[in-house]
Enzyme design. Structure first.
Site, PDB file in Angstrom:
ATOM      1  N   HIS A  89      42.331  46.601  31.717  1.00 46.68           N
ATOM      2  CA  HIS A  89      43.533  46.830  32.518  1.00 46.68           C
ATOM      3  C   HIS A  89      43.440  46.224  33.920  1.00 46.68           C
ATOM      4  O   HIS A  89      44.456  46.064  34.583  1.00 46.68           O
ATOM      5  CB  HIS A  89      43.875  48.329  32.593  1.00 46.68           C
ATOM      6  N   ASP A 119      39.581  48.974  26.315  1.00 53.24           N
ATOM      7  CA  ASP A 119      39.781  48.701  27.743  1.00 53.24           C
ATOM      8  C   ASP A 119      38.612  47.918  28.325  1.00 53.24           C
ATOM      9  O   ASP A 119      38.105  48.224  29.405  1.00 53.24           O
ATOM     10  CB  ASP A 119      39.988  49.994  28.535  1.00 53.24           C
ATOM     11  N   SER A 193      37.637  50.727  38.661  1.00 46.43           N
ATOM     12  CA  SER A 193      37.714  50.309  37.253  1.00 46.43           C
ATOM     13  C   SER A 193      36.908  49.042  37.003  1.00 46.43           C
ATOM     14  O   SER A 193      37.009  48.068  37.750  1.00 46.43           O
ATOM     15  CB  SER A 193      39.167  50.034  36.863  1.00 46.43           C
TER      16      SER A 193
END
Length: 442
Positions: A89, A119, A193
């Site tokens: 993402h 992901d 992330s």
């Protein structure tokens, strides 16, 4: 009581000193993670992405006000090839990827491959003198182990936070298709992330992917993808640019004590098989409806989610050992995984009131108004009372009852006839949302 408190305090001090002895001391002689972080920080990078509209974000990302700009983190996993592992993402819909190293050098990044289901993504940079992070074993983690999250929160640059493993095998959040997260209270924020979760030896054990809490707020609940899962994904991304997952050809649900009793098997955990696709690898291997899958290639399977994750880690063509429990005992079956599962078959269908444990349930002929028409044979649940035992057990209007106590039930009359034989326990096979599952009515 005083003695007990003193002993507890002594044990706490002993645990701390044991941990401290495994770390180096700072200049002041105090326990410190600084020597370990000096080794691993050069392996963590900051990522800036220009993206087209529609980029997604699991970690309430991404610390940038411009909707076409996102920031995140990454981990160098192959210094020679320049491979950087990050979150899908972070780089989704990227039109330009810029990687900033720990020494502030910047490079253009090239997307090698990505996998939305886990992901994860791999980006390549053309640079020399890189430092790859050592890979650990996420399977060796225990709840309570110390871990450090390293990333680029709010675009500030490499930042380290200390916490513990709060839980293992977390999932069911709908963030990704295959969820088996490490939960930690090591602080994570927008921009983390794709960053590293490391153990106290400085080994990579997870890729940080999500936080739980209000937008842009850390409340001490963060999630990381285990490196043991990421490793298999990376190999395929580097080779194919995508992940090619094997399929066994079964629909499963969690086993529990009610099913253990109803099926007369010796386990209350595992993945209960509700459907076997005809002609699938599972069918050819001898897997049966109502089998409970408890292992794949010797690795234990405790839940349906764990089963899906393990099977998905193998490519098509891989041959695996599927360990199952059934009434006759435990069996090890060999199956060669396929690229895709085939859709299940068959047609046919009347209206009447249920009886016995199915009292207060109205059954109907399966007709063309049902999405299940032409796919399965059974009795459509038209309606039921909220007070019925069936409703309390989880039966829903729109379900199609396809079996009663493992016997096929192709019509409302067949369901009623078979139900009358049940005394205190009724095992129903139901078709819902394209798959068959079981429920127990008591």
């Amino acid at each position: 009581m005083v003695y007990g408190k003193a002993l507890l305090r002594l044990l706490q001090v002993a645990v701390f000193l044991a941990w401290a002895s495994s770390t180096a001391a700072s200049a002041q002689g105090q326990p410190s993670l600084a020597p370990m972080l000096e080794r691993v920080l050069p392996s963590v990078v900051s990522i800036n992405v220009q993206a087209s509209a529609g980029a997604d974000s699991a970690l309430e990302e991404d610390g940038a006000s411009d909707p076409t700009q996102t920031t995140g983190s990454g981990v160098i996993i192959d210094a020679g090839q320049g491979f950087v592992l990050t979150s899908y993402h972070v780089v989704a819909n990227a039109t330009k990827i810029t990687i900033r190293l720990f020494n502030a050098d910047t490079y253009d990044g090239e997307l090698v491959g990505s996998d939305p289901q886990t992901d994860l993504a791999v980006v390549r940079i053309r640079a020399s003198g890189l430092t790859a992070m050592a890979l650990g074993d996420s399977g060796a983690l225990h709840v309570g182990d110390y871990v450090v999250a390293i990333g680029n929160p709010f675009g500030l640059g490499e930042t380290a936070t200390l916490g513990i493993v709060g839980a293992l095998g977390r999932g069911g959040f709908g963030l990704e298709g295959y969820e088996d997260f490490i939960q930690t209270d090591a602080s994570m924020n927008p921009g983390n992330s794709g960053g590293a979760l490391v153990n106290l030896d400085g080994e990579l054990v997870g890729i940080n992917t999500a936080i739980m809490g209000p937008s842009d707020t850390n409340v001490g609940v963060g999630f990381s993808i285990p490196v043991n899962i990421a490793g298999g994904v990376v190999k395929q991304l580097v080779t194919y640019g995508e992940v090619r997952r094997g399929q066994l050809g079964v629909a499963v649900q969690d086993n529990d004590r009610d099913f253990e009793r109803a099926l007369a098997i010796r386990t209350s955990t595992g993945a209960l098989v509700g459907e076997v696709v005809p002609g699938s690898p599972a069918s050819r291997a001898g897997v049966q409806v109502a089998d409970v899958i408890v292992g794949i290639d010797g690795a234990p399977v405790h839940t349906a989610r764990e089963f899906r994750t393990k099977v998905a880690s193998y490519p098509p063509g891989a041959t695996v050992t599927v360990s199952v429990f059934r009434r006759e005992g435990k069996f090890d079956l060999r199956a060669t995984l396929a690229a895709e599962s085939e859709p299940p078959p068959a047609p046919l269908p009347l209206t009447m009131e249920g009886d016995g444990l199915l009292s207060l349930v109205t059954l109907q002929v399966l007709d063309q108004a049902s999405d299940a028409y032409g796919k399965v044979e059974g009795a459509l649940v038209k309606s039921m009372s909220d007070r019925s035992r069936a409703s309390i057990a989880g039966l829903e209007a729109g379900d199609v009852i396809v079996s009663v106590d493992r016997k096929p039930a192709k019509s409302p009359q067949a369901v009623v006839d078979l139900t009358r034989r049940a005394k205190d326990l009724l095992l129903l096979g139901i078709y819902r949302d394209g798959h068959t599952r079981f429920i127990v009515i008591r």
